[in-house]
Write a protein that holds these residues in place. Structure first.
Motif, PDB file in Angstrom:
ATOM      1  N   MET A 278       0.813  -1.206   0.000  1.00 59.51           N
ATOM      2  CA  MET A 278       0.000   0.000   0.000  1.00 59.51           C
ATOM      3  C   MET A 278       0.850   1.261   0.000  1.00 59.51           C
ATOM      4  SD  MET A 278      -3.113   1.089   2.550  1.00 59.51           S
ATOM      5  CE  MET A 278      -4.208  -0.108   1.803  1.00 59.51           C
ATOM      6  N   GLY A 279       1.992   1.244   0.694  1.00 59.66           N
ATOM      7  CA  GLY A 279       2.822   2.431   0.782  1.00 59.66           C
ATOM      8  C   GLY A 279       2.448   3.285   1.973  1.00 59.66           C
ATOM      9  N   ASP A 280       3.421   4.004   2.508  1.00 60.23           N
ATOM     10  CA  ASP A 280       3.202   4.776   3.725  1.00 60.23           C
ATOM     11  C   ASP A 280       2.270   5.965   3.521  1.00 60.23           C
ATOM     12  OD1 ASP A 280       5.311   5.838   2.115  1.00 60.23           O
ATOM     13  OD2 ASP A 280       5.817   7.194   3.748  1.00 60.23           O
ATOM     14  N   ARG A 281       2.292   6.576   2.342  1.00 54.96           N
ATOM     15  CA  ARG A 281       1.477   7.770   2.108  1.00 54.96           C
ATOM     16  C   ARG A 281      -0.012   7.446   2.154  1.00 54.96           C
ATOM     17  NH1 ARG A 281       4.240  12.257   0.084  1.00 54.96           N
ATOM     18  NH2 ARG A 281       6.436  11.856  -0.396  1.00 54.96           N
ATOM     19  N   LYS A 282      -0.405   6.338   1.554  1.00 53.82           N
ATOM     20  CA  LYS A 282      -1.817   5.951   1.562  1.00 53.82           C
ATOM     21  C   LYS A 282      -2.278   5.590   2.965  1.00 53.82           C
ATOM     22  CE  LYS A 282      -2.219   4.357  -3.226  1.00 53.82           C
ATOM     23  NZ  LYS A 282      -2.525   3.207  -4.113  1.00 53.82           N
ATOM     24  N   VAL A 283      -1.411   4.940   3.726  1.00 57.07           N
ATOM     25  CA  VAL A 283      -1.753   4.585   5.111  1.00 57.07           C
ATOM     26  C   VAL A 283      -1.993   5.849   5.930  1.00 57.07           C
ATOM     27  CG1 VAL A 283      -0.923   3.517   7.235  1.00 57.07           C
ATOM     28  CG2 VAL A 283      -0.487   2.404   5.033  1.00 57.07           C
ATOM     29  N   ILE A 284      -1.077   6.815   5.827  1.00 57.90           N
ATOM     30  CA  ILE A 284      -1.214   8.071   6.575  1.00 57.90           C
ATOM     31  C   ILE A 284      -2.453   8.839   6.131  1.00 57.90           C
ATOM     32  CG2 ILE A 284      -0.141  10.325   6.989  1.00 57.90           C
ATOM     33  CD1 ILE A 284       2.580   8.904   6.826  1.00 57.90           C
ATOM     34  N   ALA A 285      -2.726   8.826   4.821  1.00 59.07           N
ATOM     35  CA  ALA A 285      -3.914   9.510   4.306  1.00 59.07           C
ATOM     36  C   ALA A 285      -5.186   8.931   4.915  1.00 59.07           C
ATOM     37  CB  ALA A 285      -3.956   9.402   2.786  1.00 59.07           C
ATOM     38  N   TRP A 286      -5.289   7.603   4.973  1.00 58.34           N
ATOM     39  CA  TRP A 286      -6.456   6.951   5.570  1.00 58.34           C
ATOM     40  C   TRP A 286      -6.578   7.280   7.052  1.00 58.34           C
ATOM     41  CZ3 TRP A 286     -10.716   5.142   3.685  1.00 58.34           C
ATOM     42  CH2 TRP A 286     -10.757   4.657   2.382  1.00 58.34           C
ATOM     43  N   VAL A 287      -5.446   7.351   7.746  1.00 57.91           N
ATOM     44  CA  VAL A 287      -5.464   7.639   9.182  1.00 57.91           C
ATOM     45  C   VAL A 287      -6.082   9.011   9.455  1.00 57.91           C
ATOM     46  CG1 VAL A 287      -3.957   8.288  11.112  1.00 57.91           C
ATOM     47  CG2 VAL A 287      -3.599   6.124   9.930  1.00 57.91           C
ATOM     48  N   TYR A 288      -5.687  10.032   8.688  1.00 63.29           N
ATOM     49  CA  TYR A 288      -6.220  11.378   8.926  1.00 63.29           C
ATOM     50  C   TYR A 288      -7.672  11.502   8.475  1.00 63.29           C
ATOM     51  CZ  TYR A 288      -1.759  13.093  10.585  1.00 63.29           C
ATOM     52  OH  TYR A 288      -0.626  13.291  11.347  1.00 63.29           O
ATOM     53  N   LEU A 289      -8.064  10.714   7.475  1.00 62.11           N
ATOM     54  CA  LEU A 289      -9.474  10.679   7.081  1.00 62.11           C
ATOM     55  C   LEU A 289     -10.328  10.094   8.209  1.00 62.11           C
ATOM     56  CD1 LEU A 289      -9.374   9.472   3.361  1.00 62.11           C
ATOM     57  CD2 LEU A 289     -10.319  11.630   4.187  1.00 62.11           C
ATOM     58  N   ILE A 290      -9.872   8.991   8.775  1.00 66.53           N
ATOM     59  CA  ILE A 290     -10.616   8.345   9.879  1.00 66.53           C
ATOM     60  C   ILE A 290     -10.615   9.234  11.112  1.00 66.53           C
ATOM     61  CG2 ILE A 290     -10.689   6.339  11.408  1.00 66.53           C
ATOM     62  CD1 ILE A 290      -9.407   4.720   9.114  1.00 66.53           C
ATOM     63  N   SER A 291      -9.500   9.914  11.348  1.00 64.51           N
ATOM     64  CA  SER A 291      -9.425  10.844  12.480  1.00 64.51           C
ATOM     65  C   SER A 291     -10.463  11.952  12.332  1.00 64.51           C
ATOM     66  CB  SER A 291      -8.018  11.444  12.574  1.00 64.51           C
ATOM     67  OG  SER A 291      -7.936  12.389  13.624  1.00 64.51           O
ATOM     68  N   GLY A 292     -10.619  12.481  11.113  1.00 61.98           N
ATOM     69  CA  GLY A 292     -11.634  13.508  10.872  1.00 61.98           C
ATOM     70  C   GLY A 292     -13.034  12.986  11.080  1.00 61.98           C
ATOM     71  N   LEU A 293     -13.286  11.739  10.648  1.00 59.66           N
ATOM     72  CA  LEU A 293     -14.598  11.127  10.831  1.00 59.66           C
ATOM     73  C   LEU A 293     -14.918  10.962  12.318  1.00 59.66           C
ATOM     74  CD1 LEU A 293     -17.129   9.596   9.861  1.00 59.66           C
ATOM     75  CD2 LEU A 293     -15.721   7.531   9.741  1.00 59.66           C
ATOM     76  N   LEU A 294     -13.970  10.429  13.087  1.00 62.86           N
ATOM     77  CA  LEU A 294     -14.185  10.230  14.525  1.00 62.86           C
ATOM     78  C   LEU A 294     -14.395  11.569  15.238  1.00 62.86           C
ATOM     79  CD1 LEU A 294     -11.525   7.456  15.319  1.00 62.86           C
ATOM     80  CD2 LEU A 294     -13.998   7.177  15.081  1.00 62.86           C
ATOM     81  N   SER A 295     -13.652  12.582  14.830  1.00 58.68           N
ATOM     82  CA  SER A 295     -13.804  13.908  15.441  1.00 58.68           C
ATOM     83  C   SER A 295     -15.200  14.462  15.200  1.00 58.68           C
ATOM     84  CB  SER A 295     -12.754  14.874  14.877  1.00 58.68           C
ATOM     85  OG  SER A 295     -11.445  14.435  15.149  1.00 58.68           O
ATOM     86  N   SER A 296     -15.722  14.251  13.986  1.00 56.39           N
ATOM     87  CA  SER A 296     -17.074  14.734  13.682  1.00 56.39           C
ATOM     88  C   SER A 296     -18.121  13.992  14.510  1.00 56.39           C
ATOM     89  CB  SER A 296     -17.366  14.585  12.192  1.00 56.39           C
ATOM     90  OG  SER A 296     -17.413  13.218  11.810  1.00 56.39           O
ATOM     91  N   LEU A 297     -17.919  12.688  14.727  1.00 61.09           N
ATOM     92  CA  LEU A 297     -18.856  11.923  15.561  1.00 61.09           C
ATOM     93  C   LEU A 297     -18.837  12.430  17.004  1.00 61.09           C
ATOM     94  CD1 LEU A 297     -18.210   8.277  14.272  1.00 61.09           C
ATOM     95  CD2 LEU A 297     -20.137   9.781  13.739  1.00 61.09           C
ATOM     96  N   ALA A 298     -17.644  12.753  17.498  1.00 61.44           N
ATOM     97  CA  ALA A 298     -17.538  13.326  18.849  1.00 61.44           C
ATOM     98  C   ALA A 298     -18.277  14.658  18.919  1.00 61.44           C
ATOM     99  CB  ALA A 298     -16.071  13.504  19.227  1.00 61.44           C
ATOM    100  N   GLY A 299     -18.151  15.466  17.874  1.00 60.77           N
ATOM    101  CA  GLY A 299     -18.832  16.759  17.837  1.00 60.77           C
ATOM    102  C   GLY A 299     -20.344  16.615  17.867  1.00 60.77           C
ATOM    103  N   LEU A 300     -20.864  15.625  17.145  1.00 63.57           N
ATOM    104  CA  LEU A 300     -22.313  15.389  17.141  1.00 63.57           C
ATOM    105  C   LEU A 300     -22.803  14.931  18.509  1.00 63.57           C
ATOM    106  CD1 LEU A 300     -22.708  13.588  13.689  1.00 63.57           C
ATOM    107  CD2 LEU A 300     -23.292  15.961  14.242  1.00 63.57           C
ATOM    108  N   ILE A 301     -22.020  14.091  19.175  1.00 62.87           N
ATOM    109  CA  ILE A 301     -22.395  13.635  20.520  1.00 62.87           C
ATOM    110  C   ILE A 301     -22.390  14.804  21.507  1.00 62.87           C
ATOM    111  CG2 ILE A 301     -21.653  12.215  22.483  1.00 62.87           C
ATOM    112  CD1 ILE A 301     -20.681  10.142  20.447  1.00 62.87           C
ATOM    113  N   ILE A 302     -21.380  15.675  21.381  1.00 63.62           N
ATOM    114  CA  ILE A 302     -21.305  16.850  22.261  1.00 63.62           C
ATOM    115  C   ILE A 302     -22.520  17.749  22.041  1.00 63.62           C
ATOM    116  CG2 ILE A 302     -20.027  18.982  22.718  1.00 63.62           C
ATOM    117  CD1 ILE A 302     -17.459  17.391  22.024  1.00 63.62           C
TER     118      ILE A 302
END
Length: 340
Positions: free
Chosen positions: A219-243
């Protein structure tokens, strides 16, 4: 053989850190139960903590993912606020058109909020993974950007008066358990499965442990890091909705101290700031510990400024202990190799 031994050592390390955290959690519980004269050890206090723990725990899990790769995401709070504001704006505007807001529009608003989180995560992904900007600088810039956009959207004012159906998520119960706590468990299990049982998740650890080796993976390191920040943004938005659901409002400057708290939780939870090691269980336990400290300070009527000082003090102590223990482990390994 070496691979099996490495996995065994990693498991022992995880167990040791989790065991230490469990002992620390138990000590914190007994100390505050004793000094608060039974006020801390009440069902109402535990229920209150169960409603407050999920939002910071989910933000901390989002931060943990970026730190596993050796990076950091300072924009998690700004993303959560932006997602909450977009969802709240849609709901309040539709409520103006009709007295009773349908569940369809609540779902649409929440979906739009999560899309905002994913788009924000995509911006971080482009900066960090594609343009190779240092994560701390990239996410510091996007933190300011997202926060500025959120303030501009509302002129610095909060959006309140959200529909009752939406508020039930943040303030309701599921079989007697606070709904936000149930959502946190589901998210924690999903992220735990992702990082421990999927190919992409295992490569997250590989990137944090050995970036060069990850570059030559399929997969390569760049794609892995890209997915990580995408998932981080998704989780952050879910936390915001719960708040927003719990407080019945969304604000562009809510949780300004949450980023420091999340960093303290992640480090206390045993995540290596240099990447390559960390567990969701450790993050959840660390969140529980600090929430107990916050509740204990509140019951004892300590100033909240002391709690902020306690956060910084815990972070310093944990970092010092990590350095000392790592040096001791290294010295033992060197001494053992010299003897052989």
């Amino acid at each position: 053989m070496n691979e099996r031994l490495s996995k065994f050592n990693t498991g022992l390390l995880a167990d040791r850190k989790i065991t230490q955290l469990m002992i620390f959690t138990a000590l914190t519980f007994f100390i505050f139960s004793y000094v608060s004269k039974d006020i801390f050890f009440t069902s109402s206090n535990f229920v209150s903590m169960a409603y407050q723990i999920p939002e910071i725990a989910i933000l901390s899990i989002a931060l943990m993912l970026s730190m596993l790769t050796g990076g950091i995401d300072l924009s998690i709070v700004s993303i959560s606020n932006a997602a909450a504001l977009v969802a709240s704006w849609v709901m309040t505007n539709k409520m103006g058109e009709s007295e009773n807001l349908s569940n369809k529009w609540i779902i649409i608003a929440c979906v739009l909020g999560t899309i905002v989180g994913v788009l924000a995560g995509a911006v971080n992904s482009i900066l960090v993974a594609q343009l190779n900007v240092t994560p701390i600088l990239a996410t510091l810039a996007t933190m300011t950007l997202f926060n500025g956009i959120a303030i501009g959207m509302t002129n610095g004012e909060s959006v309140s008066g959200l529909p009752e159906q939406f508020m039930r998520v943040g303030n309701g119960t599921f079989f007697g358990i606070p709904t936000p706590f149930v959502l946190m468990i589901v998210i924690a299990l999903a992220v735990g499965f992702f990082i421990n049982r999927t190919t992409l998740g295992l490569k997250v650890f590989l990137v944090g442990t050995n970036r060069k080796a990850a570059q030559y993976s399929v997969m390569g390191d760049r794609k892995v890091i890209a997915w990580v920040y995408l998932i981080s943004g998704l989780l952050s938005s879910l936390a915001g909705l719960i708040i927003a659901s719990r407080t019945s409002a969304a604000s562009p400057d809510f949780g300004s101290s949450y980023i420091l708290l999340a960093i303290v939780i992640v480090v206390l939870g045993g995540v290596n700031p240099n990447g390559g090691f960390g567990t969701v269980t450790g993050v959840i336990l660390a969140t529980v510990v600090l929430q107990m400290v916050a509740s204990g300070f509140n019951i004892l009527r300590f100033s909240q400024f002391f709690y902020l000082a306690a956060q910084g003090g815990v972070l310093i102590i944990v970092m010092i202990l990590n350095v000392v223990l790592e040096n001791r482990r290294t010295n033992k390994s060197i001494a053992k190799s010299l003897r052989t």
